[in-house]
Design an enzyme around this catalytic site. Structure first.
Site: not given
Ligand code: DX5
Ligand code: ZN
Length: 270
Positions: A229, A76
């Site tokens: 995601d 990210d």
């Molecule tokens: C959130 C990110 C995700 C995040 C997902 O904005 O884009 O990639 O890391 O994390 P989890 O799986 O914990 O929701």
């Molecule tokens: Zn993400």
């Protein structure tokens, strides 16, 4: 995060079915269609999101993920403008590439993403996904036709630079916004939470949105992948595979557990 004004106008122009604006059209009964559209378990991929990794031991975390059976990794990128916090930069990707053979997908949660494409491609991003909503600053004054042209141009720039291209959709952005771009993306990144933070609760309407995108793809004969995601867990994963997700990205549900191999396995289709 509301829908930017330019996107409202833009999407309305492409809505063929009013329900598609909400991401729930053309569904009929989910149950009826589910068997036909179930994701092929052999092609389904799990992608741990490194946002949930321990920062002081990122290299070891990535090594552990290599032996967890994960198919790819998710990085990210945030710079405080599209979302309020900060994420990883190209130097981190460069360092991680030395620790893993897995492809690393970059999720650009930045306003006006063009400037970040080359720096991440130079250090080996397998793919780059940008948010359609993040085009707003540069494009809000320019009207629908230019918006379309700019999004398409960015897709082309990413492909020409040697990466796959993904278009990311925040939860409030109508699925119909994708329509003009179905021929120029390799994957659609469907957010299951408001972008920015890990560990949030999955928004249940995401299931219908994935199903609607799957139907768009199948009806129009495209082959882009559907990634989900945010908020993915072993509880909602089966339904997401069932409605047509190809790749599930998960941070907390993998890196927040003591056994990454078991956690990856728990997310796979049975
Ligand atoms: C959130 C990110 C995700 C995040 C997902 O904005 O884009 O990639 O890391 O994390 P989890 O799986 O914990 O929701
Ligand atoms: Zn993400």
């Amino acid at each position: 995060m509301g829908i930017p004004h330019f996107l409202r106008l833009f999407c309305v122009a492409f809505v063929l079915d009013p329900g598609l604006l909400q991401g729930n059209a053309m569904m009929g009964s989910h149950e009826e269609a589910a068997d036909a559209r179930r994701t092929d378990a052999r092609r389904a991929e799990v992608s741990p999101s490194l946002l949930a990794a321990k920062r002081l031991s990122l290299g070891e975390e990535v090594a552990l993920l290599k032996s967890s059976g994960a198919d790819r990794l998710h990085l990210d990128v945030k710079n405080g403008h599209f979302v309020p916090n900060l994420g990883f930069d190209p130097d981190v990707l460069k360092a991680l590439k030395a620790h893993t053979p897995l492809p690393i997908d970059v999720h650009l949660m930045v306003q006006d993403p063009l400037g970040w494409v080359e720096p991440f491609q130079q250090v080996g991003a397998a793919s780059l996904a940008f948010h359609i909503e993040a085009m707003e600053t540069a494009l809000e004054e320019q009207g629908d036709v230019k918006v379309r042209a700019q999004v398409k141009a960015l897709c082309q720039t990413i492909r020409q630079g040697g990466s796959h291209v993904g278009l990311a959709l925040s939860p409030n952005t109508p699925v119909a916004c994708l329509d003009p771009f179905l021929d120029c993306v390799d994957y659609v990144l469907v957010m299951g939470v408001v972008p920015g933070k890990g560990g949030q609760t999955f928004l249940p309407q995401t299931v219908d949105r994935v199903a609607a995108i799957w139907e768009l793809r199948e009806k129009q004969g495209y082959s882009f992948k559907i990634q989900v995601d945010g908020g993915v867990t072993p509880q909602n994963a089966p339904r997401l595979w069932e409605v047509g997700a190809d790749v599930l990205v998960a941070g907390t549900a993998i890196l927040g557990t003591p056994d990454y191999r078991q956690a990856v396995q728990a997310l796979r289709p049975s």
